[in-house]
Design an enzyme around this catalytic site. Structure first.
Site, PDB file in Angstrom:
ATOM      1  N   ARG A 218      -8.236  -7.433  -7.609  1.00 32.17           N
ATOM      2  CA  ARG A 218      -9.023  -8.670  -7.643  1.00 32.17           C
ATOM      3  C   ARG A 218     -10.469  -8.302  -7.935  1.00 32.17           C
ATOM      4  O   ARG A 218     -10.820  -7.130  -7.942  1.00 32.17           O
ATOM      5  CB  ARG A 218      -8.957  -9.361  -6.274  1.00 32.17           C
ATOM      6  CG  ARG A 218      -9.470  -8.453  -5.164  1.00 32.17           C
ATOM      7  CD  ARG A 218      -9.809  -9.168  -3.873  1.00 32.17           C
ATOM      8  NE  ARG A 218     -10.556  -8.281  -2.992  1.00 32.17           N
ATOM      9  CZ  ARG A 218     -10.016  -7.383  -2.182  1.00 32.17           C
ATOM     10  NH1 ARG A 218      -8.710  -7.254  -2.134  1.00 32.17           N
ATOM     11  NH2 ARG A 218     -10.775  -6.601  -1.445  1.00 32.17           N
TER      12      ARG A 218
ATOM     13  N   LYS B 234       0.814  -1.218   0.000  1.00 34.73           N
ATOM     14  CA  LYS B 234       0.000   0.000   0.000  1.00 34.73           C
ATOM     15  C   LYS B 234       0.848   1.269   0.000  1.00 34.73           C
ATOM     16  O   LYS B 234       0.462   2.279  -0.584  1.00 34.73           O
ATOM     17  CB  LYS B 234      -0.946  -0.005   1.210  1.00 34.73           C
ATOM     18  CG  LYS B 234      -1.847  -1.256   1.304  1.00 34.73           C
ATOM     19  CD  LYS B 234      -2.882  -1.303   0.206  1.00 34.73           C
ATOM     20  CE  LYS B 234      -3.523  -2.661   0.036  1.00 34.73           C
ATOM     21  NZ  LYS B 234      -4.514  -3.021   1.028  1.00 34.73           N
TER      22      LYS B 234
END
Lengths: 199, 448
Positions: free
Chosen positions: B292, B116
């Protein structure tokens, strides 16, 4: 091998604080010394005050004759295994597994070899992979129906991602059936062989 | 198109992918753990392979067994669903080595957006607006204190490898920073095997707005509008809707362009989600990218008529997207409620067990994505989701009414079983929710 419990050790006076564990230990050691065979396992439980003892040389009570509990957990970080690919001529370029040769596909069963399968215990696949009955193509199979195997003896190999996993016998037993064919990709828990404990 | 696809997942998402495969004429392979042997997704698939016992580490996360199942069945591709191996770049690399297509972005892209703090740096470079904070992992508590003082409290400390609302701490005052920094690092290490954390400004009252993108290998990149996932408890989404009641068409175009710029900057391929916070002044701030398909993807499907799983499969096969930006029209309104076996009265603790009674709602514009049937077990091994209830309406008000009707039809009971259904009914009936006044602090501000 036998597991026995010693209800005599479960008496209330042994539960007295400060003495129970000490008393339990000394009684267990005394019992262990009197066993008719080599001590394999000794479990003491202080809460319920029981002693479990296993030793060799006693009649086997139909133990589970599975392969290794879980031979090769996948390593963290996925390093490439250092094992040589097995067997190289069954591996297509790029590592994909080529279909097994037709001559290797016979499935041997107890019926075919008329070895009666009584009291037999299945050996199941501990992982998904390619099942091989011999160390290399064309070599003698590790075991045949009717063979008697010793504890620790290799029964077969399951190859998964170029890692070879030996499937071994846990106890002395006779091979009464072989369900998987050489080169089959087997699933988790798929029966591979049946072994019958030998006394 | 692929002939055969293996689904390396379980539950409702496995069934969802199997159905997309069937719609496209692809045969499907389910893999399953021992407690899932009788589950709906196993019987629905054309083939199935038993890959291990209940614990996920020995089945749904066991890479050699999943690769072995693909080789055994001759599957050409592996769809990872969400969770489990879906964002694992090493798994994607291993698939490639085994000659099996991973349905997802390239491994290096997954690795870049999966960290991140690295994703923050890449998106800053791509010109996206980011809340003040760090683009590198914060190494010491002294460094953390200096950064927090610089950007001003409250701040949020997040695990660099985190996701799913875990590994997050909000710090309101300097004296709490040391403990929060240390506990976040410890939980990041425990959950994600990576103790790296980063810090950014915390917006107490913001909307969680995420943009669905799909990209192909032919410079095709499309955004499919936003989802508003502001109703959360402890950073976990419970209700999602599209479109957001506080996003105007102009704002949608703006945040959509941000999302596409970010996806292009990292060389994205496949379906992905760009998450933003929308503050009270109507400004978007990039938060993170999810590489995803997401749990809440059906709300986007309901308002755009685009089958996101089918697009994933098309792109993974090397084909172009079937949809162009100018064809994307957000029509009507869709809401999803996650029906979990959890007790809202006791802090949403899971209540696994047998579903003695299970009756799902129906009727027009009602969709239930579920793998459960009467008598099925909600296994303690996995997450507590029973299913997802998604409804569509021509506008937000009628969509809320239809959702309340569908929730009233939904019957779930079993020994000790509690569900999130009563919770959803309270939220949807609440005047603040109806009024569209929903920020991430909704549950703290309103008594339900």
């Amino acid at each position: 091998m036998t597991t026995l419990e010693f209800p005599g050790l479960d008496e209330p006076e042994l539960d007295a604080p400060g003495t129970s564990m000490e008393e339990l230990r000394s009684q267990a050691l005394r019992l262990a010394a009197e066993l008719p065979g080599t001590l394999r396992r000794l479990t003491l439980r202080s809460g319920a005050l029981t002693v479990d003892v296993e030793w060799e040389g006693a009649p086997p009570p139909a133990p589970v004759l599975a392969g290794p509990a879980y031979p090769v957990p996948y390593p963290a970080g996925y390093p490439q295994p250092g094992f040589p690919p097995y067997p190289t001529d069954l591996l297509a370029p790029g590592g994909a597994i080529a279909p097994p040769a037709a001559s290797n596909s016979e499935v041997t069963t107890a019926t075919a070899n008329s070895v009666p399968a009584t009291n037999s215990v299945p050996v199941t696949a501990p992982l998904v992979g390619t099942f091989y009955r011999s160390a290399s193509p064309g070599a003698e199979p590790f075991v045949k129906v009717g063979d008697v195997v010793e504890a620790g003896q290799t029964l077969a190999i399951i190859e998964a991602m170029k890692l070879l996993n030996n499937i071994t016998a846990e106890h002395t037993a006779r091979v009464v059936a072989i369900h998987a064919a050489n080169g089959d990709i087997v699933e988790f828990a798929q029966p591979l062989m049946d072994l019958e404990p030998v006394e | 198109m692929f002939d055969k696809v293996l689904i390396a997942n379980r539950g409702e998402i496995a069934l969802r992918v199997i159905r997309a495969c069937r719609d496209l004429g692809i045969s499907s392979v389910a893999v399953y753990s021992t407690p899932d042997a009788d589950s709906e997704f196993v019987t629905a698939a054309d083939e199935s392979v038993h890959i291990g016992p209940g614990p996920a580490a020995r089945s749904y996360l066991h890479v050699p067994n999943i690769i072995g199942a693909a080789l055994k069945t001759g599957a050409q591709a592996i769809h990872p669903g969400y969770g489990f191996l879906s964002e694992d770049p090493y798994f994607a690399e291993i698939c490639a080595e085994a000659g099996v297509t991973f349905v997802g972005p390239p491994p290096d892209v997954m690795e870049a957006v999966g960290d991140k703090s690295m994703a923050r740096r890449l998106m800053t470079d791509a010109g996206l607006p980011l809340l003040p904070g760090t683009t590198e992992a914060v190494e010491t508590v002294e460094q953390a204190a200096a950064i927090a003082a610089g950007i001003g409290y409250p701040v949020i400390i997040k695990a660099a490898a985190g996701g799913g609302g875990r590994g997050i701490s909000v710090v309101h005052q300097p004296e709490d920073l040391r403990a929060a920094y240390q506990s976040t690092r410890a939980s990041a290490q425990a959950i994600f095997k990576n103790s790296a954390v980063y810090i950014e400004k915390y917006l107490a009252k913001a909307r969680h707005i995420e943009v669905q993108v799909v990209c192909d290998d032919f410079d095709g990149a499309v955004h499919l509008g936003e989802r508003d996932c502001s109703v959360q408890r402890r950073h976990q989404k419970l209700i999602e809707e599209s479109p957001s009641p506080s996003v105007t068409p102009e704002m949608r175009a703006q945040v959509g362009q941000h999302a596409l710029a970010g996806a292009r900057a990292v060389g994205y391929r496949g379906a992905g989600t760009m998450e933003f916070l929308l503050d009270g002044d109507g400004r978007f701030w990039f938060m993170e990218m999810n590489a995803r398909i997401q749990v809440e993807h059906p709300v986007t499907e309901m308002v755009t008529s685009v089958d996101l799983i089918a697009e994933q499969l098309r792109v993974a096969y090397g084909g172009p997207l079937s949809v162009k930006q100018e064809d994307v029209e957000v029509r009507g309104h869709a809401i999803e409620c996650r029906i979990n076996a959890e007790d809202p009265a006791r802090g949403f603790i899971p209540t696994p067990g047998r579903l003695d009674r299970y009756r799902i709602p129906g009727g027009p514009w009602v969709r239930v994505d579920t793998h459960c049937v009467p008598g099925a077990m909600v296994s303690p091994y996995y997450d507590s989701m029973i299913g997802k209830l998604i409804v569509w309406g021509p506008d937000r008000a009628s969509c809320i009414d239809r959702m309340l009707r569908a929730l009233a039809e939904f019957e779930v009971s079993g020994p000790g079983m509690k569900t999130t259904i009563p919770f959803h009914q309270k939220v949807l009936a609440h005047p603040a929710f109806r009024g569209g006044d929903v920020a991430t602090d909704f549950l703290e501000r309103h008594q339900l």
